[in-house]
Write a protein that holds these residues in place. Structure first.
Motif, PDB file in Angstrom:
ATOM      1  N   ALA A 401       0.835  -1.252   0.046  1.00 32.09           N
ATOM      2  CA  ALA A 401      -0.156  -0.178  -0.018  1.00 32.09           C
ATOM      3  C   ALA A 401       0.924   1.196   0.111  1.00 32.09           C
ATOM      4  CB  ALA A 401      -0.788   0.107   1.123  1.00 32.09           C
ATOM      5  N   ASP A 402       1.999   1.023   0.487  1.00 28.88           N
ATOM      6  CA  ASP A 402       2.895   2.358   0.477  1.00 28.88           C
ATOM      7  C   ASP A 402       3.495   2.664  -0.862  1.00 28.88           C
ATOM      8  OD1 ASP A 402       4.357  -0.113   0.500  1.00 28.88           O
ATOM      9  OD2 ASP A 402       6.037   0.792   1.353  1.00 28.88           O
ATOM     10  N   ALA A 403       3.576   1.848  -1.800  1.00 26.26           N
ATOM     11  CA  ALA A 403       4.033   2.169  -3.127  1.00 26.26           C
ATOM     12  C   ALA A 403       3.480   1.252  -4.275  1.00 26.26           C
ATOM     13  CB  ALA A 403       5.568   1.676  -3.292  1.00 26.26           C
ATOM     14  N   PRO A 404       1.935   1.600  -4.423  1.00 29.35           N
ATOM     15  CA  PRO A 404       1.069   0.714  -5.292  1.00 29.35           C
ATOM     16  C   PRO A 404       1.556   0.881  -6.799  1.00 29.35           C
ATOM     17  CG  PRO A 404       0.198   2.630  -4.579  1.00 29.35           C
ATOM     18  CD  PRO A 404       1.440   2.650  -3.813  1.00 29.35           C
ATOM     19  N   LEU A 405       1.125   0.053  -7.563  1.00 27.73           N
ATOM     20  CA  LEU A 405       1.148  -0.032  -9.021  1.00 27.73           C
ATOM     21  C   LEU A 405      -0.325   0.618  -9.644  1.00 27.73           C
ATOM     22  CD1 LEU A 405       2.718  -3.400  -9.908  1.00 27.73           C
ATOM     23  CD2 LEU A 405       3.777  -1.269 -10.586  1.00 27.73           C
ATOM     24  N   ARG A 406       0.117   1.277 -10.786  1.00 24.25           N
ATOM     25  CA  ARG A 406      -0.854   1.635 -11.266  1.00 24.25           C
ATOM     26  C   ARG A 406      -1.432   0.750 -12.609  1.00 24.25           C
ATOM     27  NH1 ARG A 406       0.556   6.573 -14.080  1.00 24.25           N
ATOM     28  NH2 ARG A 406       2.812   6.094 -13.668  1.00 24.25           N
ATOM     29  N   ALA A 407      -2.865   0.559 -12.714  1.00 24.28           N
ATOM     30  CA  ALA A 407      -3.267  -0.259 -13.834  1.00 24.28           C
ATOM     31  C   ALA A 407      -3.537   0.520 -14.908  1.00 24.28           C
ATOM     32  CB  ALA A 407      -4.737  -0.801 -13.426  1.00 24.28           C
ATOM     33  N   ASP A 408      -3.444  -0.363 -16.371  1.00 21.98           N
ATOM     34  CA  ASP A 408      -3.469  -0.018 -17.471  1.00 21.98           C
ATOM     35  C   ASP A 408      -2.554   0.707 -18.154  1.00 21.98           C
ATOM     36  OD1 ASP A 408      -4.673   1.008 -20.365  1.00 21.98           O
ATOM     37  OD2 ASP A 408      -6.003   2.455 -19.406  1.00 21.98           O
ATOM     38  N   ALA A 409      -1.835  -0.135 -18.953  1.00 20.61           N
ATOM     39  CA  ALA A 409      -0.476   0.194 -19.546  1.00 20.61           C
ATOM     40  C   ALA A 409      -0.630   1.107 -20.917  1.00 20.61           C
ATOM     41  CB  ALA A 409       0.249  -1.138 -20.249  1.00 20.61           C
ATOM     42  N   GLY A 410      -1.914   1.307 -21.314  1.00 22.93           N
ATOM     43  CA  GLY A 410      -2.334   2.365 -22.295  1.00 22.93           C
ATOM     44  C   GLY A 410      -2.259   1.736 -23.692  1.00 22.93           C
ATOM     45  N   TRP A 411      -2.040   0.315 -23.919  1.00 20.15           N
ATOM     46  CA  TRP A 411      -1.998   0.012 -25.191  1.00 20.15           C
ATOM     47  C   TRP A 411      -2.774  -1.513 -25.078  1.00 20.15           C
ATOM     48  CZ3 TRP A 411       1.022  -4.304 -27.407  1.00 20.15           C
ATOM     49  CH2 TRP A 411       1.778  -4.728 -26.452  1.00 20.15           C
ATOM     50  N   LYS A 412      -3.081  -2.042 -26.113  1.00 20.18           N
ATOM     51  CA  LYS A 412      -3.654  -3.428 -26.493  1.00 20.18           C
ATOM     52  C   LYS A 412      -2.984  -4.225 -27.608  1.00 20.18           C
ATOM     53  CE  LYS A 412      -7.926  -6.044 -26.197  1.00 20.18           C
ATOM     54  NZ  LYS A 412      -9.354  -5.782 -25.899  1.00 20.18           N
TER      55      LYS A 412
END
Length: 439
Positions: A401-412
């Motif tokens: 929780a102190d250093a989360p990852l973000r979802a969605d790499a922005g391409w498919k």
């Protein structure tokens, strides 16, 4: 159809003086081994090309390797010297190089490469942290001699793969022990059906500034792709063989690391597909992009597809990614107690991970699959851990929780052929991956 036998250019004669080299030029039909009945062209695996839409290596011009080779540029080799000679012959004309049996690239001993005056015991005495400390990199006579020794080994065990080449294993147990295939600055290469046993670096370098307590750093990947395009690696096995890390000694409280990666894709490489391979028994396995500072060469490149590969008994980097748009789908991961992570999210990475399957030890949870080296987004959909569908990003964030990852790499991804349900991936990959299942 022309009969088997020597072509107008007798390759064996051209290699006179290369110790132990055996090379046979085969008819264009592509029969395997010495003279005998030819297979129909349609069954010649050496002339297969990467299918349309099969990952990033199928983009733009596609990947055909040496499929168009004429009879003068088809070789069967049985020694490391023969392989190097085949690579050197014929320039960039399309060529097929068939590897028969196991090629021993490191038949010499470490002592054979050592520069006069290099002595490991003296090296250890000179750079012992109790003497040298941890605040500066090593230098001096023994480090210079170590570097010279390493250069001699590198010359012996590296083989430069030319453009427009297919390398394929034939017969029983084809492969390379202790060699490093250098796919460097070329286009259009296929490597299939080989067991590649990792080289052992005879002369690792001690770096006291690497981490809090220093590290031994080694060179030589089984295969490295750099500044090259349209490369297809298929149905190979990458392994440490008889020399896993557990057999290596320790000095200064750190493993005397004699292995680098099994496969690295770095320094401006682009359009690579790795399919149906086995990556086994290794620590730092597969790196895509080797430096955060390489944006000038790597940004917009390092487009790589990994599908239907088996990753077993590994520690980390399956893969670790910087910069690239990397599509990882339908791979099977089998972890042991040494498991650290699989997907390393690095600088400007755009990893898309879909319908992979993970079998992990009971005390290792789904949050371990991802590792955040830098704060860049990742897409992870439809993956299963121990038979359950898991949101890998959410699992990671629950543990970090102190250093989360973000979802969605922005391409498919769009360059895919067959996509299997995640629940069937372990069985599908077990049945199909590795050199013995080629064809």
């Amino acid at each position: 159809m022309r009969a088997h036998g020597k072509s107008k250019k007798t390759y064996a004669a051209a290699l006179a003086g290369a110790a132990g080299c055996t090379a046979v030029v085969l008819a264009v039909t592509g029969a395997v081994g010495t003279a005998g009945a030819a297979e129909p062209r349609a069954r010649d695996l050496a002339r297969q090309t990467l299918a349309e839409h099969d990952g990033w290596a199928s983009a733009t011009t596609g990947t055909t390797g040496g499929a168009a080779a004429d009879a003068d540029h088809v070789y069967t080799v049985t020694t490391w010297a023969g392989l190097k000679a085949a690579f050197a012959d014929g320039g960039t004309a399309p060529k097929i190089v068939r590897i028969k049996g196991t090629l021993d690239a490191d038949g010499a001993t470490c002592a054979d490469f050592a520069a006069d005056g290099y002595d490991l015991d003296q090296y250890l005495a000179d750079y012992d942290p109790a003497v040298w400390g941890y605040d500066k990199e090593v230098s001096g006579a023994q480090e210079d001699l170590r570097a010279a020794s390493a250069a001699a080994q590198a010359k012996a065990i590296k083989a430069n793969v030319p453009a427009n080449t297919t390398i394929i294993g034939v017969g029983k147990n084809p492969g390379i022990v202790g060699g490093s295939l250098q796919i460097n600055g070329v286009d259009n290469v296929i490597v299939r059906g080989l067991t590649l046993e990792s080289p052992l670096d005879c002369f690792p370098q001690w770096d006291p500034t690497d981490g809090d307590t220093g590290n031994w750093n080694s060179e030589y990947d089984s295969a490295v792709v750099y500044n090259s395009t349209h490369v297809w690696l298929d149905h190979n096995e990458f392994t440490d063989g008889d020399h896993p890390d557990s057999t290596l000694p320790s000095y200064f409280g750190r493993v005397y690391q004699q292995h680098d990666g099994e496969l690295d894709i770095v320094k401006g490489a682009d359009y690579v597909t790795a399919s149906w391979n086995v990556f086994a028994d290794h620590d730092k396995t597969l790196m895509i992009g080797n430096s955060n500072g390489a944006g000038a060469t790597d940004r917009g490149k390092l487009r790589v597809t990994l599908h239907h590969n088996l990753f077993k008994n590994l520690v980390e980097r399956a893969p670790r990614v910087r910069f690239g748009q990397v599509d990882v789908y339908n791979n099977s991961y089998v972890g042991t107690a040494d498991y650290s992570y699989s997907f390393g999210i690095g600088f400007e990475s755009q990893l898309y991970a879909e319908k992979n399957a993970f079998t992990l030890p009971k005390d290792i949870g789904a949050g371990a699959v991802l590792h955040r080296w830098d704060d860049y987004p990742v897409t992870a959909v439809g993956n299963q851990v121990d038979g359950r569908t898991v949101d890998l990003v959410a699992a990671y964030n629950a543990d970090h929780a102190d250093a989360p990852l973000r979802a969605d790499a922005g391409w498919k991804p769009t360059l895919r052929t067959r996509v299997d349900p995640a629940k069937s991936v372990p069985k599908v990959v077990a049945r199909g991956a590795g050199p013995e299942r080629l064809g």
